[in-house]
Design a protein around this motif. Sequence first.
Motif, PDB file in Angstrom:
ATOM      1  N   GLY A  10       0.821  -1.204   0.000  1.00  0.00           N
ATOM      2  CA  GLY A  10       0.000   0.000   0.000  1.00  0.00           C
ATOM      3  C   GLY A  10       0.853   1.251   0.000  1.00  0.00           C
ATOM      4  O   GLY A  10       1.670   1.448   0.893  1.00  0.00           O
ATOM      5  N   LEU A  11       0.663   2.093  -1.011  1.00  0.00           N
ATOM      6  CA  LEU A  11       1.525   3.270  -1.162  1.00  0.00           C
ATOM      7  C   LEU A  11       0.767   4.587  -1.035  1.00  0.00           C
ATOM      8  O   LEU A  11       0.739   5.406  -1.958  1.00  0.00           O
ATOM      9  N   LYS A  34      -1.615  -1.703  -6.221  1.00  0.00           N
ATOM     10  CA  LYS A  34      -2.295  -1.988  -7.490  1.00  0.00           C
ATOM     11  C   LYS A  34      -2.342  -0.780  -8.418  1.00  0.00           C
ATOM     12  O   LYS A  34      -2.768  -0.892  -9.570  1.00  0.00           O
ATOM     13  N   ASP A  35      -1.881   0.370  -7.934  1.00  0.00           N
ATOM     14  CA  ASP A  35      -1.845   1.591  -8.744  1.00  0.00           C
ATOM     15  C   ASP A  35      -0.514   1.654  -9.492  1.00  0.00           C
ATOM     16  O   ASP A  35       0.551   1.863  -8.889  1.00  0.00           O
ATOM     17  N   ILE A  39       3.534   2.893  -8.378  1.00  0.00           N
ATOM     18  CA  ILE A  39       4.654   1.959  -8.496  1.00  0.00           C
ATOM     19  C   ILE A  39       5.771   2.568  -9.338  1.00  0.00           C
ATOM     20  O   ILE A  39       6.956   2.506  -8.990  1.00  0.00           O
ATOM     21  N   GLN A  40       5.407   3.201 -10.434  1.00  0.00           N
ATOM     22  CA  GLN A  40       6.408   3.823 -11.307  1.00  0.00           C
ATOM     23  C   GLN A  40       7.126   4.971 -10.590  1.00  0.00           C
ATOM     24  O   GLN A  40       8.338   5.151 -10.753  1.00  0.00           O
ATOM     25  N   ASN A  41       6.381   5.727  -9.788  1.00  0.00           N
ATOM     26  CA  ASN A  41       6.971   6.880  -9.104  1.00  0.00           C
ATOM     27  C   ASN A  41       7.998   6.490  -8.048  1.00  0.00           C
ATOM     28  O   ASN A  41       8.921   7.243  -7.767  1.00  0.00           O
ATOM     29  N   ILE A  42       7.846   5.305  -7.464  1.00  0.00           N
ATOM     30  CA  ILE A  42       8.735   4.907  -6.370  1.00  0.00           C
ATOM     31  C   ILE A  42       9.779   3.880  -6.796  1.00  0.00           C
ATOM     32  O   ILE A  42      10.707   3.565  -6.039  1.00  0.00           O
ATOM     33  N   ALA A  49       9.684  -2.789  -6.893  1.00  0.00           N
ATOM     34  CA  ALA A  49       8.335  -2.237  -6.855  1.00  0.00           C
ATOM     35  C   ALA A  49       7.445  -3.018  -7.809  1.00  0.00           C
ATOM     36  O   ALA A  49       7.776  -3.174  -8.984  1.00  0.00           O
ATOM     37  N   VAL A  50       6.322  -3.516  -7.293  1.00  0.00           N
ATOM     38  CA  VAL A  50       5.474  -4.402  -8.085  1.00  0.00           C
ATOM     39  C   VAL A  50       4.022  -3.950  -8.038  1.00  0.00           C
ATOM     40  O   VAL A  50       3.480  -3.659  -6.963  1.00  0.00           O
TER      41      VAL A  50
END
Length: 222
Positions: A10-11, A34-35, A39-42, A49-50
Amino acid sequence: MKEKQFAVLGLGRFGEALAITLSELGCNVVVVDKDEEKIQNIADSVTYAVQADVTDINALKSIGLKNVDAIVVSITSDINSSIMGIVNAQELGIKEIYGKANTAQHEKVLLKLGVKKVFSPERDMGERVAHNLFSGDSIDILELDTTHSIVEVDILHSWEGKTLEQLDLRTQYGMNVIAIRSQDVLNASPLATDMINPGDKLIVMGENRSINEINKLSRKDR
């Protein structure tokens, strides 16, 4: 020494800050959300990151989460996902499982599930700010758990000229004095025979309830 491995499920703002800080401290950190945008940002700030659904046990198995030392389920927007994330972590055999909650009911559910600790950042920060506002100055508080803290308190006038042994704050208030601050001098190993002087401050460890009582008495004593 083997680097400790963490997983953050959870991000939100809490999960993102937690994951990045753990990574900066040298830990291996896996994040799952799931977003895809989150995921791309972190991705460049953590080990792995998955994009995945934390309620899907097979997805978590394929990521290899069973190999991490600890998991933090930091989902609060969907209680069902929060619960399933914890249940799945238990099924994977992970011993250290932490949760995040933003309501008392959510926290109660997570504790019933057997998580090691529930983080409630909004509540914890609110309590910290309340302590500082009530005391009237900037006192740093180290919260040991939800009911105990280490904090610096002002002395009462009635304590002046007495030794720690005479005050016996452990019996009176259930507090242990771990240091005495006299102006710019810190006595980090106080003895029972050490005397309290006007203007001193005490660094104490005890229940928040007792600390609040001392703060109230101190304000009336000014």
